[in-house]
Design an enzyme around this catalytic site. Structure first.
Site, PDB file in Angstrom:
ATOM      1  N   ASP A 150       0.802  -1.236   0.000  1.00  0.00           N
ATOM      2  CA  ASP A 150       0.000   0.000   0.000  1.00  0.00           C
ATOM      3  C   ASP A 150       0.833   1.284   0.000  1.00  0.00           C
ATOM      4  OD1 ASP A 150       0.913  -0.658   2.511  1.00  0.00           O
ATOM      5  OD2 ASP A 150      -0.888   0.006   3.573  1.00  0.00           O
ATOM      6  N   GLU A 180      10.543  -4.124  13.315  1.00  0.00           N
ATOM      7  CA  GLU A 180      11.686  -3.664  12.524  1.00  0.00           C
ATOM      8  C   GLU A 180      12.966  -3.686  13.363  1.00  0.00           C
ATOM      9  OE1 GLU A 180       8.857  -1.962  12.939  1.00  0.00           O
ATOM     10  OE2 GLU A 180       7.957  -1.592  10.966  1.00  0.00           O
TER      11      GLU A 180
HETATM   12  C1  UGA Z   1       2.902  -0.767   9.526  1.00  0.00           C
HETATM   13  C2  UGA Z   1       4.208  -1.062   8.789  1.00  0.00           C
HETATM   14  O1  UGA Z   1       4.324  -0.158   7.686  1.00  0.00           O
HETATM   15  C3  UGA Z   1       4.172  -2.502   8.274  1.00  0.00           C
HETATM   16  O2  UGA Z   1       5.306  -2.759   7.501  1.00  0.00           O
HETATM   17  C4  UGA Z   1       4.105  -3.409   9.472  1.00  0.00           C
HETATM   18  O3  UGA Z   1       4.018  -4.765   9.046  1.00  0.00           O
HETATM   19  C5  UGA Z   1       2.844  -3.093  10.238  1.00  0.00           C
HETATM   20  O4  UGA Z   1       2.769  -1.700  10.598  1.00  0.00           O
HETATM   21  C6  UGA Z   1       2.832  -3.937  11.512  1.00  0.00           C
HETATM   22  O5  UGA Z   1       3.040  -3.397  12.601  1.00  0.00           O
HETATM   23  O6  UGA Z   1       2.673  -5.167  11.380  1.00  0.00           O
HETATM   24  P1  UGA Z   1       0.466  -0.802   8.214  1.00  0.00           P
HETATM   25  O7  UGA Z   1       0.241   0.130   7.084  1.00  0.00           O
HETATM   26  O8  UGA Z   1      -0.303  -0.580   9.461  1.00  0.00           O
HETATM   27  O9  UGA Z   1       1.983  -0.860   8.481  1.00  0.00           O
HETATM   28  O10 UGA Z   1       0.290  -2.344   7.745  1.00  0.00           O
HETATM   29  P2  UGA Z   1      -0.401  -2.909   6.451  1.00  0.00           P
HETATM   30  O11 UGA Z   1      -0.009  -2.116   5.260  1.00  0.00           O
HETATM   31  O12 UGA Z   1      -1.862  -3.108   6.714  1.00  0.00           O
HETATM   32  O13 UGA Z   1       0.284  -4.353   6.349  1.00  0.00           O
HETATM   33  C7  UGA Z   1       1.650  -4.517   6.008  1.00  0.00           C
HETATM   34  C8  UGA Z   1       1.784  -5.511   4.851  1.00  0.00           C
HETATM   35  O14 UGA Z   1       1.246  -6.777   5.232  1.00  0.00           O
HETATM   36  C9  UGA Z   1       1.025  -5.080   3.600  1.00  0.00           C
HETATM   37  O15 UGA Z   1       1.814  -5.352   2.451  1.00  0.00           O
HETATM   38  C10 UGA Z   1      -0.222  -5.939   3.626  1.00  0.00           C
HETATM   39  O16 UGA Z   1      -0.726  -6.260   2.334  1.00  0.00           O
HETATM   40  C11 UGA Z   1       0.251  -7.204   4.337  1.00  0.00           C
HETATM   41  N1  UGA Z   1      -0.835  -7.869   5.090  1.00  0.00           N
HETATM   42  C12 UGA Z   1      -1.651  -7.171   5.920  1.00  0.00           C
HETATM   43  C13 UGA Z   1      -1.011  -9.249   4.949  1.00  0.00           C
HETATM   44  O17 UGA Z   1      -0.285  -9.883   4.184  1.00  0.00           O
HETATM   45  N2  UGA Z   1      -2.024  -9.858   5.641  1.00  0.00           N
HETATM   46  C14 UGA Z   1      -2.869  -9.177   6.477  1.00  0.00           C
HETATM   47  O18 UGA Z   1      -3.785  -9.805   7.067  1.00  0.00           O
HETATM   48  C15 UGA Z   1      -2.675  -7.797   6.612  1.00  0.00           C
HETATM   49 MN    MN Z   2       0.663  -0.156   5.085  1.00  0.00          MN
END
Ligand code: UGA
Ligand code: MN
Length: 359
Positions: free
Chosen positions: A217, A303
């Site tokens: 995203d 991280e």
């Molecule tokens: C923040 C950080 O930018 C992420 O890199 C980190 O993994 C996350 O917090 C965390 O604390 O786990 P955020 O924007 O809140 O990010 O997270 P998302 O963008 O919703 O998810 C990170 C990545 O994991 C995305 O590429 C998303 O597609 C993937 N994801 C999310 C999954 O593969 N499965 C899920 O159920 C949710």
């Molecule tokens: Mn994100």
């Protein structure tokens, strides 16, 4: 300086006006006007053409240099987009992805976890179109799914970027429910670890490269990848729109060392940065095979814990993005899409609007 240039221009304009007046009064002019008006028109046109193209005194040398620079820049942009266009076209014609990567510069391995939701395809198309313009790029897409989905499979086949498609299902008890606050469980953990295992099992040790965690995203500029490419161990750089502030960034001393971070949220973390704010040299990933993302860590330490496996302190960090003075990546997030209209349709006995469409 400006005044001087203006007065020069005025002087030369006066000289030109006098010259034009002389021509106008000359015998030749009257002759042509009377006998050959067509030829006169052609001559006037030719003189204008030559004047504006070659001898307009207002076009100073620096303007010409600037134009040349612009020309080279736009040529590069054009070539780059043509290569991107050709890569996508070859892939779309079913000839498979053409691997235009070479060993002339380090490869970028971008790891993208992704999961099914209304905006998934839009996000992945956006990334595909950015990555098409990045040379020497290998996209590792890991689906949070039990099996690869048709949507992601077809999208990657047609994208044109060299890729590897993997899957790793987040266990149901660790999966966020739609109404959960998003900090309840870390996201993308199983998927990133799956990609790291793939890299360790498949990429030759002799390969030069850099690993970057590119969530599906975020928004990435092309300069980011050119900058990351020279990462020797772990590089860091600013990330916009994250951690409750407009910009999270490492603080860099005048001689280029990373001496701190400006994070507001949990600043006591060893490396208070977002997943999008660092990159790791491939050799380091291969050498430190114990480095994985852990579920055991405190919220927000994903991280920091990972980087802790790779280096022993902040002094080993490399500052990228012009010593952390530029924003090259944005932690954008798509708003949760409301589809309440679909329920209204259902109550009216109407089919869903996406029947027969892949969104
Ligand atoms: C923040 C950080 O930018 C992420 O890199 C980190 O993994 C996350 O917090 C965390 O604390 O786990 P955020 O924007 O809140 O990010 O997270 P998302 O963008 O919703 O998810 C990170 C990545 O994991 C995305 O590429 C998303 O597609 C993937 N994801 C999310 C999954 O593969 N499965 C899920 O159920 C949710
Ligand atoms: Mn994100």
């Amino acid at each position: 300086m400006v005044v001087q240039i203006q007065s020069q221009a005025i002087e030369s304009k006066n000289w030109e006006m006098g010259f034009l007046a002389q021509i106008y009064r000359s015998r030749w002019w009257r002759y042509l006007q009377k006998r050959k008006p067509g030829l006169l028109l052609v001559l006037i046109f030719a003189v204008f053409l030559i004047y504006f193209n070659f001898i307009d005194p207002n076009r100073r040398k620096s303007d010409v240099e600037y134009d040349n620079h612009q020309l080279v820049q736009s040529e590069l942009v054009r070539l780059r987009s043509q290569i991107g266009f050709l890569k996508a076209k070859l892939a779309a014609e079913g000839r498979g992805i053409t691997d235009l990567n070479d060993l002339a510069q380090p490869m970028i391995y971008a790891i993208t976890p992704t999961y099914a939701r209304p905006v998934q395809k839009a996000e992945l198309i956006r990334l595909c179109h950015t990555f098409l313009l990045v040379p020497n790029f290998h996209w590792i897409v890991v689906e949070d799914a039990a099996e690869p989905t048709d949507l992601v499979t077809n999208l990657l086949k047609r994208c044109g970027v060299v890729y590897t498609q993997l899957k790793a299902l987040t266990p149901p008890e660790m999966k966020l429910k739609p109404r959960d606050p998003n900090w309840r469980y870390p996201r993308g953990v199983w998927q990133r670890n799956e990609a790291l295992t793939w890299i360790r099992n498949n990429v030759p040790v002799s390969r030069e490269g850099v690993v970057y965690f590119a969530d599906d995203d975020n928004t990435y500029s092309l300069e980011l990848f050119q900058d990351l490419r020279s990462t020797k161990a772990v590089s860091v750089f600013p990330v916009a729109l994250v951690g409750g502030v407009l910009l999270e960034k490492p603080e860099v001393s005048p001689d280029g060392r990373v001496i701190g971070f400006n994070a507001l949220w949990e600043p006591q973390r060893p490396y208070p940065i977002d997943m999008a704010g660092f990159a790791v040299n491939l050799q380091l990933i291969l050498a430190k095979s114990e480095a994985k993302f852990s579920l055991e860590v405190k919220r927000g330490y994903l991280e920091s814990e990972f980087i802790g496996h790779l280096i022993s302190g902040r002094e080993e960090l490399e500052a990228k993005a012009d010593l952390c003075t530029k924003v090259l990546v944005w932690h954008t997030r798509a708003e949760a899409i409301k589809t309440t209209g679909e329920n209204i349709r259902k109550r009216k006995g109407l089919p869903m609007t996406n029947v027969g469409f892949e969104i």
